[in-house]
Design an enzyme around this catalytic site. Sequence first.
Site, PDB file in Angstrom:
ATOM      1  N   THR A 201       0.848  -1.199   0.000  1.00  0.00           N
ATOM      2  CA  THR A 201       0.000   0.000   0.000  1.00  0.00           C
ATOM      3  C   THR A 201       0.882   1.246   0.000  1.00  0.00           C
ATOM      4  O   THR A 201       0.626   2.206  -0.741  1.00  0.00           O
ATOM      5  CB  THR A 201      -0.953  -0.015   1.224  1.00  0.00           C
ATOM      6  OG1 THR A 201      -1.768  -1.188   1.134  1.00  0.00           O
ATOM      7  CG2 THR A 201      -1.823   1.224   1.278  1.00  0.00           C
TER       8      THR A 201
ATOM      9  N   SER B 280       4.847  -6.884  -2.129  1.00  0.00           N
ATOM     10  CA  SER B 280       4.582  -7.000  -0.693  1.00  0.00           C
ATOM     11  C   SER B 280       5.222  -8.262  -0.144  1.00  0.00           C
ATOM     12  O   SER B 280       5.199  -9.315  -0.793  1.00  0.00           O
ATOM     13  CB  SER B 280       3.065  -7.056  -0.480  1.00  0.00           C
ATOM     14  OG  SER B 280       2.775  -7.177   0.886  1.00  0.00           O
ATOM     15  N   GLY B 281       5.764  -8.175   1.086  1.00  0.00           N
ATOM     16  CA  GLY B 281       6.423  -9.332   1.691  1.00  0.00           C
ATOM     17  C   GLY B 281       5.461 -10.401   2.193  1.00  0.00           C
ATOM     18  O   GLY B 281       5.681 -11.594   1.996  1.00  0.00           O
ATOM     19  N   HIS B 282       4.359  -9.959   2.815  1.00  0.00           N
ATOM     20  CA  HIS B 282       3.538 -10.961   3.513  1.00  0.00           C
ATOM     21  C   HIS B 282       2.691 -11.828   2.588  1.00  0.00           C
ATOM     22  O   HIS B 282       2.022 -12.754   3.034  1.00  0.00           O
ATOM     23  CB  HIS B 282       2.682 -10.303   4.607  1.00  0.00           C
ATOM     24  CG  HIS B 282       1.541  -9.458   4.134  1.00  0.00           C
ATOM     25  ND1 HIS B 282       0.237  -9.876   4.230  1.00  0.00           N
ATOM     26  CD2 HIS B 282       1.494  -8.229   3.586  1.00  0.00           C
ATOM     27  CE1 HIS B 282      -0.566  -8.934   3.768  1.00  0.00           C
ATOM     28  NE2 HIS B 282       0.177  -7.916   3.370  1.00  0.00           N
TER      29      HIS B 282
ATOM     30  N   GLN C 229       0.172  -9.777  -6.273  1.00  0.00           N
ATOM     31  CA  GLN C 229      -0.336 -11.157  -6.332  1.00  0.00           C
ATOM     32  C   GLN C 229       0.352 -12.009  -7.404  1.00  0.00           C
ATOM     33  O   GLN C 229       0.022 -13.184  -7.545  1.00  0.00           O
ATOM     34  CB  GLN C 229      -1.855 -11.153  -6.554  1.00  0.00           C
ATOM     35  CG  GLN C 229      -2.641 -10.517  -5.422  1.00  0.00           C
ATOM     36  CD  GLN C 229      -2.505 -11.259  -4.087  1.00  0.00           C
ATOM     37  OE1 GLN C 229      -2.027 -12.394  -4.038  1.00  0.00           O
ATOM     38  NE2 GLN C 229      -2.904 -10.614  -3.006  1.00  0.00           N
TER      39      GLN C 229
ATOM     40  N   CYS D 253      -8.636  -6.290   2.500  1.00  0.00           N
ATOM     41  CA  CYS D 253      -8.346  -4.863   2.693  1.00  0.00           C
ATOM     42  C   CYS D 253      -9.595  -4.011   2.571  1.00  0.00           C
ATOM     43  O   CYS D 253      -9.557  -2.821   2.811  1.00  0.00           O
ATOM     44  CB  CYS D 253      -7.316  -4.390   1.677  1.00  0.00           C
ATOM     45  SG  CYS D 253      -5.856  -5.387   1.726  1.00  0.00           S
TER      46      CYS D 253
ATOM     47  N   THR E 283      14.197   4.911   9.739  1.00  0.00           N
ATOM     48  CA  THR E 283      15.225   3.880   9.912  1.00  0.00           C
ATOM     49  C   THR E 283      14.804   2.595   9.210  1.00  0.00           C
ATOM     50  O   THR E 283      13.719   2.080   9.447  1.00  0.00           O
ATOM     51  CB  THR E 283      15.447   3.610  11.422  1.00  0.00           C
ATOM     52  OG1 THR E 283      15.756   4.859  12.042  1.00  0.00           O
ATOM     53  CG2 THR E 283      16.553   2.614  11.666  1.00  0.00           C
TER      54      THR E 283
ATOM     55  N   ASN F  48      -6.432  -9.336  -7.308  1.00  0.00           N
ATOM     56  CA  ASN F  48      -6.435 -10.070  -6.046  1.00  0.00           C
ATOM     57  C   ASN F  48      -7.765 -10.740  -5.698  1.00  0.00           C
ATOM     58  O   ASN F  48      -7.823 -11.537  -4.775  1.00  0.00           O
ATOM     59  CB  ASN F  48      -6.020  -9.151  -4.894  1.00  0.00           C
ATOM     60  CG  ASN F  48      -6.953  -7.982  -4.752  1.00  0.00           C
ATOM     61  OD1 ASN F  48      -7.125  -7.204  -5.687  1.00  0.00           O
ATOM     62  ND2 ASN F  48      -7.585  -7.853  -3.607  1.00  0.00           N
TER      63      ASN F  48
HETATM   64  N1  PLP Z   1      -2.353  -4.856  -4.118  1.00  0.00           N
HETATM   65  C1  PLP Z   1      -2.894  -6.071  -4.172  1.00  0.00           C
HETATM   66  C2  PLP Z   1      -3.232  -6.664  -5.498  1.00  0.00           C
HETATM   67  C3  PLP Z   1      -3.136  -6.779  -2.992  1.00  0.00           C
HETATM   68  O1  PLP Z   1      -3.673  -7.999  -3.057  1.00  0.00           O
HETATM   69  C4  PLP Z   1      -2.795  -6.183  -1.748  1.00  0.00           C
HETATM   70  C5  PLP Z   1      -3.115  -6.853  -0.489  1.00  0.00           C
HETATM   71  O2  PLP Z   1      -4.077  -7.590  -0.386  1.00  0.00           O
HETATM   72  C6  PLP Z   1      -2.216  -4.915  -1.754  1.00  0.00           C
HETATM   73  C7  PLP Z   1      -2.018  -4.284  -2.963  1.00  0.00           C
HETATM   74  C8  PLP Z   1      -1.790  -4.242  -0.494  1.00  0.00           C
HETATM   75  O3  PLP Z   1      -0.701  -4.958   0.062  1.00  0.00           O
HETATM   76  P1  PLP Z   1      -0.180  -4.667   1.531  1.00  0.00           P
HETATM   77  O4  PLP Z   1      -1.027  -5.486   2.436  1.00  0.00           O
HETATM   78  O5  PLP Z   1       1.251  -5.114   1.532  1.00  0.00           O
HETATM   79  O6  PLP Z   1      -0.308  -3.218   1.777  1.00  0.00           O
END
Ligand code: PLP
Length: 385
Positions: free
Chosen positions: A69, A198-200, A178, A323, A236, A148
């Site tokens: 994000t 994104s890492g997670h 994704q 989200c 940091t 997503n």
């Molecule tokens: N973009 C897509 C396509 C996503 O699926 C997501 C998270 O679900 C995001 C952006 C946002 O990622 P983050 O959770 O790392 O902010």
Amino acid sequence: MYFDQTASTLPLPEILDLYLSLSKSTYANPAAIHRLGYEAEQVIKQARKDIAEVLRCRPENLLFTSCATESINTALRGVIAAHPHGGRDIITWDIEHKATLKTCAYLAQKGYNVRYLATTGDLLPDLKELRTALSRETALISISLVNNELGSHPDIAAIVKLRDSLAPQAIIHIDAVQGWTKLPFYPLQTGVDLASFSGHKIYAPKGIGLLYIRKGLRIDPLILGGGQQNGLRSGTENPVLCACLARAAQIQTKSMATNFAYVQDLHNFLVDGLNRAGLGCCPNLPAKYSPYILNVSFPGVNPETLAHALADKEIYVATHSACSSSDNRSHVLDALPIDEARKTSALRISLAPDHEKSDLTALIDALREIVPKLRVKSQDSTLQR
Ligand code: PLP
């Protein structure tokens, strides 16, 4: 049984070990002038280099952020802010992630013309509409590598080609969240200007994201302060998370092709099983898709009630993007040319390399038990009304 990897993943054991060991050894501030600070800085440098290798770009083109994000906000707002005399049009699609849509809405408030393009009957972004929307006024195009909620996977090369011929000044941002480590995607080779990660979503911990910035592209920082990362993102840096992201990216990329083939087989098995189960369900399958995401509608069934009933059996799926889970409806399904019953009854099932076909059989069996009951209930309540 966890079928919600699209929302987030369980970090790999190796990554958790790395997190713990580096947290103990690499706690100094990477900007500190002493040896421990230097060592922390080296961990970040190595992580950037490792990710650059994975993405086939140069380390200097990578910016660490806290999440995708933040990467998306930095990309879209940063590039617009750095080019105040550029075009006034921004092009995106109405099925994009809220991180993109809300940022575009913010830019619209600042006076930019945001065009939200449609999705075609084959559940892919409308590239014909893109062709007519592109002009000398186009400043920015933003699209996901993989949607997503739907798993749709647009032809990015075709988008780059259209941009090159019709609006060469336009900047292309790819939300690669994704697709990263699941499908081959190399921003430099593809010819895009910005890409967010994104890492997670790739088995690293939460709290780390990444932005690819094409060499020579100016962007203004979103966060001001101590001037870390060449002034592009003050604050940091976290060497531990940078290293975890790099390791996860390496591991997942190494097994990308075998994972893809395995997950595609799972996807086929699931679609086939659902179709044969007599559930009256309807997979919302784009013409080109990532097999890691299957969106399927169960007309006549409230998807939240269904997801809760599955969760009671410890089977975890999503109704739509985590989200935007405060909204009852999915803005993605709402934007599709499909009927209302399909729009309001969809589950998102995520597939992953650690799933077995027996997990999918258990999911189908649970759906066989729950779906007919929920349909009867919903018909009864309609009759009572
Ligand atoms: N973009 C897509 C396509 C996503 O699926 C997501 C998270 O679900 C995001 C952006 C946002 O990622 P983050 O959770 O790392 O902010």
